[in-house]
Write a protein that holds these residues in place. Sequence first.
Motif, PDB file in Angstrom:
ATOM      1  N   THR A  31       0.828  -1.212   0.000  1.00 29.03           N
ATOM      2  CA  THR A  31       0.000   0.000   0.000  1.00 29.03           C
ATOM      3  C   THR A  31       0.859   1.257   0.000  1.00 29.03           C
ATOM      4  O   THR A  31       0.597   2.190  -0.763  1.00 29.03           O
ATOM      5  CB  THR A  31      -0.947   0.001   1.218  1.00 29.03           C
ATOM      6  OG1 THR A  31      -1.786  -1.158   1.145  1.00 29.03           O
ATOM      7  CG2 THR A  31      -1.808   1.249   1.251  1.00 29.03           C
ATOM      8  N   GLU A  32       1.895   1.284   0.824  1.00 27.67           N
ATOM      9  CA  GLU A  32       2.753   2.470   0.901  1.00 27.67           C
ATOM     10  C   GLU A  32       3.485   2.733  -0.414  1.00 27.67           C
ATOM     11  O   GLU A  32       3.672   3.889  -0.792  1.00 27.67           O
ATOM     12  CB  GLU A  32       3.744   2.351   2.057  1.00 27.67           C
ATOM     13  CG  GLU A  32       3.098   2.501   3.419  1.00 27.67           C
ATOM     14  CD  GLU A  32       2.343   3.821   3.597  1.00 27.67           C
ATOM     15  OE1 GLU A  32       2.871   4.893   3.216  1.00 27.67           O
ATOM     16  OE2 GLU A  32       1.210   3.781   4.120  1.00 27.67           O
ATOM     17  N   LYS A  35       0.811   4.304  -2.696  1.00 28.02           N
ATOM     18  CA  LYS A  35       0.513   5.679  -2.269  1.00 28.02           C
ATOM     19  C   LYS A  35       1.634   6.623  -2.683  1.00 28.02           C
ATOM     20  O   LYS A  35       1.382   7.704  -3.215  1.00 28.02           O
ATOM     21  CB  LYS A  35       0.300   5.737  -0.759  1.00 28.02           C
ATOM     22  CG  LYS A  35      -1.018   5.180  -0.298  1.00 28.02           C
ATOM     23  CD  LYS A  35      -1.136   5.126   1.202  1.00 28.02           C
ATOM     24  CE  LYS A  35      -0.822   6.428   1.893  1.00 28.02           C
ATOM     25  NZ  LYS A  35      -0.971   6.367   3.351  1.00 28.02           N
ATOM     26  N   TYR A  48      -6.147   7.864  -5.332  1.00 29.85           N
ATOM     27  CA  TYR A  48      -6.553   6.704  -4.549  1.00 29.85           C
ATOM     28  C   TYR A  48      -7.461   7.151  -3.422  1.00 29.85           C
ATOM     29  O   TYR A  48      -7.506   8.330  -3.074  1.00 29.85           O
ATOM     30  CB  TYR A  48      -5.344   5.942  -3.984  1.00 29.85           C
ATOM     31  CG  TYR A  48      -4.535   6.710  -2.963  1.00 29.85           C
ATOM     32  CD1 TYR A  48      -4.852   6.635  -1.609  1.00 29.85           C
ATOM     33  CD2 TYR A  48      -3.465   7.489  -3.341  1.00 29.85           C
ATOM     34  CE1 TYR A  48      -4.120   7.335  -0.672  1.00 29.85           C
ATOM     35  CE2 TYR A  48      -2.725   8.184  -2.413  1.00 29.85           C
ATOM     36  CZ  TYR A  48      -3.051   8.102  -1.077  1.00 29.85           C
ATOM     37  OH  TYR A  48      -2.324   8.795  -0.147  1.00 29.85           O
ATOM     38  N   GLU A  49      -8.185   6.201  -2.901  1.00 26.12           N
ATOM     39  CA  GLU A  49      -9.045   6.438  -1.750  1.00 26.12           C
ATOM     40  C   GLU A  49      -8.852   5.251  -0.818  1.00 26.12           C
ATOM     41  O   GLU A  49      -8.940   4.093  -1.237  1.00 26.12           O
ATOM     42  CB  GLU A  49     -10.505   6.533  -2.186  1.00 26.12           C
ATOM     43  CG  GLU A  49     -11.445   6.880  -1.063  1.00 26.12           C
ATOM     44  CD  GLU A  49     -12.859   7.088  -1.570  1.00 26.12           C
ATOM     45  OE1 GLU A  49     -13.781   6.522  -0.958  1.00 26.12           O
ATOM     46  OE2 GLU A  49     -13.026   7.817  -2.575  1.00 26.12           O
ATOM     47  N   MET A  50      -8.536   5.538   0.424  1.00 27.20           N
ATOM     48  CA  MET A  50      -8.288   4.480   1.395  1.00 27.20           C
ATOM     49  C   MET A  50      -9.611   3.918   1.903  1.00 27.20           C
ATOM     50  O   MET A  50     -10.597   4.671   2.061  1.00 27.20           O
ATOM     51  CB  MET A  50      -7.476   5.011   2.577  1.00 27.20           C
ATOM     52  CG  MET A  50      -6.089   5.509   2.194  1.00 27.20           C
ATOM     53  SD  MET A  50      -5.007   4.221   1.554  1.00 27.20           S
ATOM     54  CE  MET A  50      -4.764   3.266   3.030  1.00 27.20           C
ATOM     55  N   ASN A  51      -9.660   2.624   2.132  1.00 33.67           N
ATOM     56  CA  ASN A  51     -10.822   2.013   2.757  1.00 33.67           C
ATOM     57  C   ASN A  51     -10.947   2.519   4.171  1.00 33.67           C
ATOM     58  O   ASN A  51      -9.943   2.758   4.857  1.00 33.67           O
ATOM     59  CB  ASN A  51     -10.679   0.484   2.777  1.00 33.67           C
ATOM     60  CG  ASN A  51     -10.747  -0.120   1.403  1.00 33.67           C
ATOM     61  OD1 ASN A  51     -11.340   0.444   0.490  1.00 33.67           O
ATOM     62  ND2 ASN A  51     -10.124  -1.258   1.246  1.00 33.67           N
ATOM     63  N   GLN A  53     -11.413   2.253   8.027  1.00 29.31           N
ATOM     64  CA  GLN A  53     -11.136   1.256   9.051  1.00 29.31           C
ATOM     65  C   GLN A  53     -12.349   1.151   9.983  1.00 29.31           C
ATOM     66  O   GLN A  53     -12.961   2.147  10.336  1.00 29.31           O
ATOM     67  CB  GLN A  53      -9.906   1.651   9.877  1.00 29.31           C
ATOM     68  CG  GLN A  53      -8.640   1.705   9.061  1.00 29.31           C
ATOM     69  CD  GLN A  53      -8.184   0.332   8.601  1.00 29.31           C
ATOM     70  OE1 GLN A  53      -8.364  -0.650   9.290  1.00 29.31           O
ATOM     71  NE2 GLN A  53      -7.618   0.276   7.411  1.00 29.31           N
TER      72      GLN A  53
END
Length: 56
Positions: A31-32, A35, A48-51, A53
């Motif tokens: 992921t990093e 990103k 991008y869009e993070m899920n 938590q």
Amino acid sequence: MSIHSGIRVNMLPHVYNPKERPWCKPENAATEELKNQIENCPSGALSYEMNKQTDH
């Protein structure tokens, strides 16, 4: 292939391969890594869009 797409391929060749189908395999990078590459995209064409938590 544009100059900017060439930069993507050079930065993460295990993710972007225009000669394969599918040509983009994000599962091949952390992921990093993704990103960082997206945030440094010179054209701004990627995002991008993070899920979200959730607490279990």
